[in-house]
Design a protein around this motif. Sequence first.
Motif, PDB file in Angstrom:
ATOM      1  N   UNK A  33       0.815  -1.206   0.000  1.00  6.40           N
ATOM      2  CA  UNK A  33       0.000   0.000   0.000  1.00  6.40           C
ATOM      3  C   UNK A  33       0.854   1.263   0.000  1.00  6.40           C
ATOM      4  N   UNK A  34       2.048   1.187   0.586  1.00 10.42           N
ATOM      5  CA  UNK A  34       2.908   2.373   0.678  1.00 10.42           C
ATOM      6  C   UNK A  34       3.248   2.952  -0.688  1.00 10.42           C
ATOM      7  N   UNK A  35       3.397   2.104  -1.695  1.00  8.78           N
ATOM      8  CA  UNK A  35       3.752   2.606  -3.026  1.00  8.78           C
ATOM      9  C   UNK A  35       2.696   2.239  -4.066  1.00  8.78           C
ATOM     10  N   UNK A  36       1.449   2.108  -3.641  1.00 10.68           N
ATOM     11  CA  UNK A  36       0.388   1.711  -4.563  1.00 10.68           C
ATOM     12  C   UNK A  36       0.196   2.728  -5.679  1.00 10.68           C
ATOM     13  N   UNK A  37       0.301   4.016  -5.370  1.00 12.64           N
ATOM     14  CA  UNK A  37       0.081   5.001  -6.426  1.00 12.64           C
ATOM     15  C   UNK A  37       1.204   4.963  -7.457  1.00 12.64           C
ATOM     16  N   UNK A  38       2.424   4.623  -7.027  1.00 15.08           N
ATOM     17  CA  UNK A  38       3.502   4.463  -7.990  1.00 15.08           C
ATOM     18  C   UNK A  38       3.243   3.297  -8.920  1.00 15.08           C
ATOM     19  N   UNK A  39       2.777   2.174  -8.378  1.00 13.71           N
ATOM     20  CA  UNK A  39       2.448   1.027  -9.212  1.00 13.71           C
ATOM     21  C   UNK A  39       1.247   1.346 -10.101  1.00 13.71           C
ATOM     22  N   UNK A  40       0.288   2.102  -9.581  1.00 12.52           N
ATOM     23  CA  UNK A  40      -0.860   2.504 -10.388  1.00 12.52           C
ATOM     24  C   UNK A  40      -0.412   3.363 -11.565  1.00 12.52           C
ATOM     25  N   UNK A  41       0.627   4.169 -11.326  1.00  7.91           N
ATOM     26  CA  UNK A  41       1.162   4.987 -12.405  1.00  7.91           C
ATOM     27  C   UNK A  41       1.689   4.156 -13.557  1.00  7.91           C
ATOM     28  N   UNK A  42       2.244   2.975 -13.268  1.00  8.58           N
ATOM     29  CA  UNK A  42       2.721   2.101 -14.350  1.00  8.58           C
ATOM     30  C   UNK A  42       1.553   1.601 -15.188  1.00  8.58           C
ATOM     31  N   UNK A  43       0.486   1.180 -14.523  1.00  8.53           N
ATOM     32  CA  UNK A  43      -0.703   0.760 -15.268  1.00  8.53           C
ATOM     33  C   UNK A  43      -1.253   1.917 -16.091  1.00  8.53           C
ATOM     34  N   UNK A  44      -1.207   3.120 -15.526  1.00 12.86           N
ATOM     35  CA  UNK A  44      -1.732   4.292 -16.226  1.00 12.86           C
ATOM     36  C   UNK A  44      -0.925   4.594 -17.482  1.00 12.86           C
ATOM     37  N   UNK A  45       0.396   4.361 -17.445  1.00 13.02           N
ATOM     38  CA  UNK A  45       1.207   4.652 -18.622  1.00 13.02           C
ATOM     39  C   UNK A  45       0.898   3.689 -19.765  1.00 13.02           C
ATOM     40  N   UNK A  46       0.621   2.434 -19.448  1.00 13.84           N
ATOM     41  CA  UNK A  46       0.201   1.509 -20.501  1.00 13.84           C
ATOM     42  C   UNK A  46      -1.148   1.946 -21.066  1.00 13.84           C
ATOM     43  N   UNK A  47      -2.053   2.307 -20.183  1.00 17.19           N
ATOM     44  CA  UNK A  47      -3.376   2.750 -20.624  1.00 17.19           C
ATOM     45  C   UNK A  47      -3.269   3.985 -21.511  1.00 17.19           C
ATOM     46  N   UNK A  48      -2.450   4.934 -21.112  1.00 18.16           N
ATOM     47  CA  UNK A  48      -2.293   6.159 -21.903  1.00 18.16           C
ATOM     48  C   UNK A  48      -1.703   5.858 -23.274  1.00 18.16           C
ATOM     49  N   UNK A  49      -0.759   4.914 -23.332  1.00 20.49           N
ATOM     50  CA  UNK A  49      -0.200   4.560 -24.626  1.00 20.49           C
ATOM     51  C   UNK A  49      -1.248   3.866 -25.489  1.00 20.49           C
ATOM     52  N   UNK A  50      -2.114   3.066 -24.885  1.00 23.68           N
ATOM     53  CA  UNK A  50      -3.225   2.470 -25.634  1.00 23.68           C
ATOM     54  C   UNK A  50      -4.120   3.555 -26.221  1.00 23.68           C
TER      55      UNK A  50
ATOM     56  N   UNK B 121      16.887  -0.223 -19.899  1.00 21.43           N
ATOM     57  CA  UNK B 121      16.293   0.588 -18.844  1.00 21.43           C
ATOM     58  C   UNK B 121      16.237  -0.153 -17.513  1.00 21.43           C
ATOM     59  N   UNK B 122      16.995  -1.244 -17.389  1.00 20.86           N
ATOM     60  CA  UNK B 122      17.067  -1.942 -16.122  1.00 20.86           C
ATOM     61  C   UNK B 122      15.804  -2.709 -15.783  1.00 20.86           C
ATOM     62  N   UNK B 123      15.705  -3.059 -14.502  1.00 22.05           N
ATOM     63  CA  UNK B 123      14.618  -3.936 -14.057  1.00 22.05           C
ATOM     64  C   UNK B 123      13.290  -3.206 -13.896  1.00 22.05           C
ATOM     65  N   UNK B 124      13.308  -1.903 -13.728  1.00 18.05           N
ATOM     66  CA  UNK B 124      12.061  -1.178 -13.459  1.00 18.05           C
ATOM     67  C   UNK B 124      11.718  -0.164 -14.542  1.00 18.05           C
ATOM     68  N   UNK B 125      12.436  -0.193 -15.671  1.00 17.09           N
ATOM     69  CA  UNK B 125      12.243   0.836 -16.677  1.00 17.09           C
ATOM     70  C   UNK B 125      11.363   0.462 -17.844  1.00 17.09           C
ATOM     71  N   UNK B 126      10.585  -0.594 -17.712  1.00 17.64           N
ATOM     72  CA  UNK B 126       9.754  -1.028 -18.838  1.00 17.64           C
ATOM     73  C   UNK B 126       8.674  -0.006 -19.175  1.00 17.64           C
ATOM     74  N   UNK B 127       8.334   0.854 -18.224  1.00 15.98           N
ATOM     75  CA  UNK B 127       7.284   1.853 -18.431  1.00 15.98           C
ATOM     76  C   UNK B 127       7.851   3.227 -18.787  1.00 15.98           C
ATOM     77  N   UNK B 128       9.148   3.317 -19.001  1.00 18.25           N
ATOM     78  CA  UNK B 128       9.735   4.592 -19.415  1.00 18.25           C
ATOM     79  C   UNK B 128       9.142   4.995 -20.766  1.00 18.25           C
ATOM     80  N   UNK B 129       8.739   6.254 -20.926  1.00 28.33           N
ATOM     81  CA  UNK B 129       8.104   6.665 -22.195  1.00 28.33           C
ATOM     82  C   UNK B 129       8.956   6.396 -23.424  1.00 28.33           C
ATOM     83  N   UNK B 130      10.298   6.394 -23.268  1.00 24.74           N
ATOM     84  CA  UNK B 130      11.166   6.169 -24.418  1.00 24.74           C
ATOM     85  C   UNK B 130      11.459   4.699 -24.674  1.00 24.74           C
ATOM     86  N   UNK B 131      11.018   3.827 -23.796  1.00 23.44           N
ATOM     87  CA  UNK B 131      11.317   2.412 -23.933  1.00 23.44           C
ATOM     88  C   UNK B 131      10.336   1.763 -24.915  1.00 23.44           C
ATOM     89  N   UNK B 132      10.814   1.085 -25.946  1.00 22.41           N
ATOM     90  CA  UNK B 132       9.873   0.420 -26.868  1.00 22.41           C
ATOM     91  C   UNK B 132       9.022  -0.645 -26.182  1.00 22.41           C
TER      92      UNK B 132
END
Length: 573
Positions: free
Chosen positions: A364-381, A550-561
Amino acid sequence: MSTAARGRAGGGSPAAAGGEGGPARPGAGGAGRAGGTDAAGGRASPDAGGDAYAWLWAADPGRWAAAGAAWRGLTGLVDRRAAELDGAARALRGGWAGAAAGAAGGRIGALRSELAALAPAVIETDQVLAELAGRLQRAKARLTEAVVLADVGGVRLDRRGRASADPARAQPGGPAPVARVAAAVAAALELADSADREAAGRLDELTRAAGAGWVAPPPPWRPPPGAGPATVRSWWAGLTPAQRRWLVAREPELVGRLDGVPVAARDQANRLLVDRRRAVLLAERRRLLDRLPRGPVELAGLARVEGALTGLDALAARLNGGGQPRAYLLGLDTGGEGRTVVALGDPDRADRVLTYVPGMTAGLADATGELGRAARVQARCAALDPTASTAAVLWLDYDAPDFLHEAVLPHQARDAGPALHRFQEGLRATHEGPPARQTVLGHSYGSLVVGTAARDHGLAADALVFVGSPGVGVDRADGLRLPSGEVWASTAPDDAIRLAPAPDELPRRVLRGLSPLAAVLTGRDDHALWFGHDPADPGFGGRTFPSGRYGHTGYWDPANPALDGMARVVLGR
């Protein structure tokens, strides 16, 4: 579009849609009022036979979303009035007795009950307006595509959206381009019209319920413990709207956690629980602060509670802040590291639904950060296909490993499997209209959760995606019960997860004198990871998409294919 749609869609002038001589263009919208302002502050149509095409160009979905947020904000006022009634009831009991006092107490209790039922209705109004805003946005995107199609095909659109051949720019093929453009315009207007009619109907039902009173008899029975989502869905469908609101208001713990209850009702129920969950955390913090001396256990407990409070406050800010797309709270538990399930957009109404399962240390401490990753996929869709609706769900309803010695064991993934299976079944059961394309995405240890659930229980999913995976519990894609063409994976070239050894190699490395951490991170020579064959290796039998360094956590970077790769799987491209 119906008269109601033109009245509700927002301001604007018919001239904004373009003239007779060329393709129509979006207008500025938001023009001044011509005879009465609707609930969203938009301009009402001055005549029943107005131009639906022009009104859709002028529609401002953002104003509808803002109107919904304003309605949602009334829940605070409802809570304050309910607290005042509670205080009045306590004072009454302390200083007044007899028949009159009993009658007054009964009246206060009835008012308190009506207020309790009002809060879900206020939230429901926000849901209706947010859904209307989203569907109008997609209708406008379709209209834009129709104009582009007209440009390409040499078709003229007049200010009423009527298509005809432009002799000066005619294309080979006769009337076919005109028919395609006319059909595209009609589809956009029909989407806006159906959105308006549905929203008007749902708001009318709320209005009738308000006039009749919110208090209703309770439902005669509840689903038995362990009932499947299909059973729960049938039970819920058999209730009256008044009975459903009674349950949301008085038994939110039940409604909020039941897979098979529609998303909108679960959101209403769980939003009512946020303040209660926060009060529990505050009480726990006070208890730990009062305990002296504080040893390691108390200090660790304080750190956990502080993290959960911070995360809960950040999540509440997203829920109440009016951000788009609207967030739906489908689960909340503040015990342990905390759990939550949050959807961006309504999965019951979306064309595509992504369920994202995070990995190690998620809580729960970082839920909004994880939610942000889902949001970036959604925004790209949305960027790839603005005419389709995509909902993205953060599924953090399991005890994720906090330390490396936990993450190298499959126990927590196995424990999470039944819950993820039920959740996906629930999405299938409550979805409205044609089935959505459902994709489940797992990152790091979360990929093992997804793979284990698919292997052991099956998942109601059309595609599985694994990024940064330490293995998914099987050595071949066909062990996941989905067609191999719908099993996808990507691992960055510099992701340290590539160094994870096969299970039988770890003890040998420790015996050779390496520390447990070094034993895990020392390089390997083949494609065997900790939990099975590397799903990003072609030998696994699935499909892959590229990732940059982009390392282990960079799959959601806007520049990452890889972000495009995930979005295209969700869209089914």
